[in-house]
Enzyme design. Sequence first.
Site, short mmCIF file in Angstrom:
data_model
loop_
_atom_site.label_atom_id
_atom_site.label_comp_id
_atom_site.label_asym_id
_atom_site.label_seq_id
_atom_site.Cartn_x
_atom_site.Cartn_y
_atom_site.Cartn_z
N LYS A 13 0.79 -1.24 0.12
CA LYS A 13 0.03 0.13 0.14
C LYS A 13 0.73 1.32 -0.01
O LYS A 13 1.63 1.34 0.87
CB LYS A 13 -0.86 0.09 1.42
N THR A 60 -3.01 -5.49 0.62
CA THR A 60 -2.14 -4.24 0.73
C THR A 60 -3.09 -3.54 1.86
O THR A 60 -2.62 -2.68 2.79
CB THR A 60 -2.41 -3.37 -0.57
N ASP A 61 -4.45 -3.77 1.90
CA ASP A 61 -5.18 -3.26 3.22
C ASP A 61 -4.68 -3.45 4.60
O ASP A 61 -4.51 -2.81 5.37
CB ASP A 61 -6.55 -3.59 3.01
N PHE A 78 30.91 29.80 -15.72
CA PHE A 78 31.05 28.64 -16.47
C PHE A 78 31.57 29.15 -17.77
O PHE A 78 31.16 29.71 -18.49
CB PHE A 78 29.70 28.02 -16.64
N ARG A 124 27.33 34.51 -12.77
CA ARG A 124 25.99 34.14 -13.19
C ARG A 124 25.14 33.68 -12.02
O ARG A 124 25.87 33.59 -10.75
CB ARG A 124 25.97 33.13 -14.41
N ASN A 175 19.62 22.37 -12.97
CA ASN A 175 20.13 23.89 -13.09
C ASN A 175 18.94 24.55 -13.55
O ASN A 175 18.55 24.84 -14.52
CB ASN A 175 21.19 23.69 -14.06
N HIS A 226 17.85 27.46 -14.55
CA HIS A 226 18.30 28.70 -15.24
C HIS A 226 17.60 29.76 -15.05
O HIS A 226 16.57 30.24 -15.24
CB HIS A 226 18.25 28.32 -16.67
#
Lengths: 306, 306, 306, 306
Positions: free
Chosen positions: B12, B57-58, B168, B185, B260, B262
Site C-alpha cells: 500500500k 495491501t489493506d 561557467f 551568473r 540547473n 536557469h
Amino acid sequence: MAHVLGQNQYGKAENRIVRVYRDSTRHEIKDLNVSVSLQGDFEDVHLTGSNANCLPTDTTKNTVYAFAKEYGIESAEAFGITLARHFVDNTERGVVRSARIRIEEYVWDRIKTPDNSARFIGADEVGHSFVRNGQETRTTEVVYDGETVQVISGLKDLIVMNSTNSEFWGYIKDRYTTLQEAYDRILATQVTARWKYGFSGKDGEAQPNWNRSYQHVRRHMLEAFAETYSYSLQQTLHAMGTRVLNNRAEVDEVRLELPNKHHFLVDLEPFGLKNENEVYYAADRMYGLIEGTVHREGVVPVIPVA
Amino acid sequence: MAHVLGQNQYGKAENRIVRVYRDSTRHEIKDLNVSVSLQGDFEDVHLTGSNANCLPTDTTKNTVYAFAKEYGIESAEAFGITLARHFVDNTERGVVRSARIRIEEYVWDRIKTPDNSARFIGADEVGHSFVRNGQETRTTEVVYDGETVQVISGLKDLIVMNSTNSEFWGYIKDRYTTLQEAYDRILATQVTARWKYGFSGKDGEAQPNWNRSYQHVRRHMLEAFAETYSYSLQQTLHAMGTRVLNNRAEVDEVRLELPNKHHFLVDLEPFGLKNENEVYYAADRMYGLIEGTVHREGVVPVIPVA
Amino acid sequence: MAHVLGQNQYGKAENRIVRVYRDSTRHEIKDLNVSVSLQGDFEDVHLTGSNANCLPTDTTKNTVYAFAKEYGIESAEAFGITLARHFVDNTERGVVRSARIRIEEYVWDRIKTPDNSARFIGADEVGHSFVRNGQETRTTEVVYDGETVQVISGLKDLIVMNSTNSEFWGYIKDRYTTLQEAYDRILATQVTARWKYGFSGKDGEAQPNWNRSYQHVRRHMLEAFAETYSYSLQQTLHAMGTRVLNNRAEVDEVRLELPNKHHFLVDLEPFGLKNENEVYYAADRMYGLIEGTVHREGVVPVIPVA
Amino acid sequence: MAHVLGQNQYGKAENRIVRVYRDSTRHEIKDLNVSVSLQGDFEDVHLTGSNANCLPTDTTKNTVYAFAKEYGIESAEAFGITLARHFVDNTERGVVRSARIRIEEYVWDRIKTPDNSARFIGADEVGHSFVRNGQETRTTEVVYDGETVQVISGLKDLIVMNSTNSEFWGYIKDRYTTLQEAYDRILATQVTARWKYGFSGKDGEAQPNWNRSYQHVRRHMLEAFAETYSYSLQQTLHAMGTRVLNNRAEVDEVRLELPNKHHFLVDLEPFGLKNENEVYYAADRMYGLIEGTVHREGVVPVIPVA
C-alpha cells in the site's frame, strides 16, 4: 576516510520540441519532450573546476533541435538512437562514453470537420488542425555505450477500468486484517508500462517499425486487461505482460506498475437504500501499488525497479 | 518462447498519517506519508489466481496505523525499521522475504504568538498550534531482507540560489555550441539528496540519532552550496557530497540530483537600459540536470540512479 | 470601526463518484467530481459558535452519493439541478437560500477488442471495460436560489493547434516592443470554455438534452478553431464563441479563456540549417492569455471573469 | 439573433522575474511571477483582424522586465501600481482603459552559516546565498482604471493545524446525516486569504508600507487561528478576518478560503488498541470548503468569490 566520485551523469532535460512536416497539404506533427544525459570522463569537471571535458547542456539542447531538422523525427525511438550515437561517437576526444536519451511523446489527432474531404481539404488550406489526444503519454529511453543500443519503450497515464469480473479473496488474515472479501469489485488502474526491445543496434540490424510496434503492444495490454477475469491485480498484470510477449517477438521484457485505484462501495443503508454495486467512491490515496516484470526465459531483465 | 515472472513487489502506497503526542501541555506531531512494498513468494498470486500467499495491501495499511500507536514514531527511520522487520519476520509461512518502507515527512513549526510563555502556555490551552514548514520534504527508505537493514535517507524540493560566485567557461565547443561563457551568473537548484547510512541493523548495533543526523547533513549541504565558488554545478554537487562525508561518519554514500534552474539575464539594451546582472528571467524548462554520487573508498555504492 | 460578515458559503468539495449502470450486458458508467456550496442563514455559525443552522458538509457529501442511487445520473447538469433544488427546498427551516453545485465529468470510452461483437459480448462477460478518454474535462455549475435555476456548462484542458493559417502583425509599437511580425505561425491553445444556458428551471420548462448539447457546442468550437484563418488569438476566440451562438439556440452566452501556448521558431542558422517553419520550441511560461465573452444582444452576461 | 462582444481582456501571464540588488556586500533578491491583463478598445482586434489597437502581450512582458530595472521592485504592490499606471496612461491613443497586474511573490531566506559574521561576511564573498522559504506564496492584484487604484493583497498555501481545541456538534440532522459529533478534533486548513486596502492611489496619498503590512496581517491571522477555541471552521474564519480588521486600519475587507483538511481518527479497536486522539488519517479529498468575507461597515466589498 578517503572518498571517491561514483556514478555521475548530466545533460539537458525536457527539451520541448514540435516538428511540423509541411510537405503535403496535410501537415504531420511530432510533439516530443527530449531529455539528454551523458556519462564519461567528467572527473575533472567535478573536482578541479576545469570544464575542458564538458560538453555544455546547452549544446546538447541545440543538437536536439538541429537534428530534428537534419534527420527528421520518424519515431521517438529512431530519433533517440540518432542522438545517442552522435553524442558518444562525435564528441571531442571521446569524453562521452555513454548517452541516454529519454523521450515523452504527446499524440495529436486531426480535428474532424463535417465535410472534411470537400470543403476543408482544398489546395492551400488543409489538414493543419489538431487536437491533443490526451489518453496516454508515450515514452522511450535509448542508451548507447559505443557498442550496443538498448531501447526501452513504454507508456504512462493510461487509465482503465473494469466495472465487474474482478474478485479478491482467500488471502492471508493476520491480527491487522480487516478487509472484507470481495466477489464483484471494480478494478481500475493507471498503467505505466515499459518494454525492452531485442534490438541492439548492431551493424546491418534493421530497426523495428517502432510506431507500429507501439500500437500493437498497447492494444495487447488493453485487450488482456479487458479479457482477464481477475482474482488480483497481480494476476491481471501478469496477463498483460505475457500477452505482449506472446504476440510481439521484438519485445523481450515487460515491466508494469499498476496502482490499484480503489473504488469503494458506498454504504447507503443508513439512507434506506441498497447499493447493488452501483455507487462507488473513487479514492486518491492511499492506494495499492502492484509492480512486476515478465521476461523471456534466458533473457537477463534490465528494466530498473522504480 | 517460454517466459518467466521476474522481479515483483506490491504493497500500500502513500498512507498519510498524523501522530499526535499529547502527553504534555505542548503537543508534538509527526506527519508522514508511508509506502509499503513487499517481495517474496508471490508466484501463485500472479499465475494461478490463488491469494493464499497474499498479505492484502489493506492489511499493510492497517499495520502502519496500528504501529504508530503501539510503537510510536520517534523518527521516520526508526518507524520504517520496525515496520520492515515486522512484515518479513511475522508474516505467515515467511512468504515475505524483503520489505521496503518509503516515508516522506512533512515538518511543522509551532505558531509563535507574541507572549507565548505567559498568555498562551497555560494549563489547558497550549502548544497545540502548528504551521507547516514547507521548505523541504524529508525522505527515507528502509529495506530489510531478513538479515540486513539498509537505510537511505534524504530530502527533496529544497530550493537554493547563489546570486553570484558562479562562473561557467572553458568548455568543449562543437558545431552545435552557441552558449556564451559566463563569468558571473546566478546558480540555483532544487536539491534532491539521498544518503546511505552505514547502519546495518545487526544485533546490538545502536541506531544513529536519525533526527540529529538529518539536521547536520542538511546543514552541511547548505553550507557547502553557499561557500563554494563554483565553476560548474558539477563542482558544487561534489563539494556538497564530500562535505557530508567529511563531517558525518554515519554516512557512507551521498547521491545528489541537481536541476540547473536557469536564470537568464534579460537583454535590456533595446530599451536603452543596461542590465548589470540585476534582472533575470527564471526559466522552467528545459533545464540542465546534474546527478552524481560521492562515496567512501571501499564502500560499494547502492543508491540507484533515478 | 464596526465590521460585518459579508458573502459566505460552504459545503463539501470534490466528492468523487463513479456510478455504474449494470442493467444490461453492456455496463454504462458516469465518473464525476461533485462540489457542493451553500449560502444562507449562517451568521450564528460564524459569530456564536452555534451550529444549529449548519447542515454539515459531511451530510452534503452523503446526499450526493445517495442521490446517485435514488435519482441516477443521466447528465451532470440534471444531477446538479436535482441536488441544488434539494438543498434549498428541503433543508430545515429554509436556512439554505441558495445552492451551487459544480461538477467535473471524466469521459470514458469502451475498450475495443478485435472481435467485439462475437467473442466479447456474450451472456455474462461483456461491455464492462473502459479506458479514460483524457481529451478534455467536462464541467458544469448549477445555481438554484429557490426560484431560478442557472446552468453554466463548459470544458477545460482541450488542447488544439493549427500548424499554419495564423498571422500576427500591424500592432502597436512602443518603446518596449521587440516582437517581430509573423506571417505564418503556429497557433496553439488549451481551451477553457463556459457557456450559459437559457434554461431557468421554471415549472413546465423542459430541460435541454444536456449531453447532446455538449457534444454540439464542443464540435462547433473545434470547427471554428480549425476553419478560422487567424490574425490574432482574439479573432479566433470571437469566431469560436459566435459559432456556438449561431448554431445552438439553447446557449445565451459563451466565455473563453485561451492561453497562447507559444511555439517559437528555433534559430538553426548557427548550425548552417534553414528552419522553414518546421522546428519549434514549445514554451511553458510566460504565455499570452486571451479571455472574452460573446453573448446574445439583450442578455445580461453572468459568467464571472476568472 | 444578434450577438455582441462582452467583457474581454488579454496580456502576458506568468512572467517569472528575479531582481538582484548587488549594491552592498549583502545582496537582496525579489522573486516574482507577474501577470498582466488589459481591458480597452479591442473590438476591432476580435472582429476585423486589425491589430492596430493591440499592444502585443510580448510588449507587456518586455515592460515588466524593463521596469524592474528602471523603477526597481520595493514591493510587489508598488511594482504592480507602477506597471498598471503605465499601461493605462502611456499606451497609444488611450486604447488601454484598465490594467490588472497580478503578482505572486516567493520569499527567500538567507542561508545561515555557523560563523556568519566573521568568516562569511568578508569583502568580496558575502550574503549572496539564499534558500526558498516555502511556507506560503504572497499574492497581490492591482487594478487601475485611469482614476483609481485598487490593491488586493493576500497569501496562499499557508498550512496550519490545531491538534486540539476544536469541536463540532449541535448541527442539523436530516435523513442523510451520519456524522458523529466531535468534542476534540484536529482542525487543519490551507489558508488562502485576500485583503483589500483602503488605498486608492489619489494624488498625494501615501502608499502604505506594503511589506510591513503583509507581515502584520499574516501574523494576526496565524494568532487568531491559534488562539480561537473553535466550534466550527466558520467561527475560526470569522475570528481570523476580524482580527485583521481590528488591528490593521489600512485594510477594509478580508476574504478567506479555508478547505477543511480532514484528519480522521483511525479505528484501532480491531487491533486491540485504544486511539486516544493520537493516530489520524490525513485525507486529500473530498474536503469541506469554507469561504467568507469580513468587511468594515459602510465599505462595499469587492473581492470576488472564487
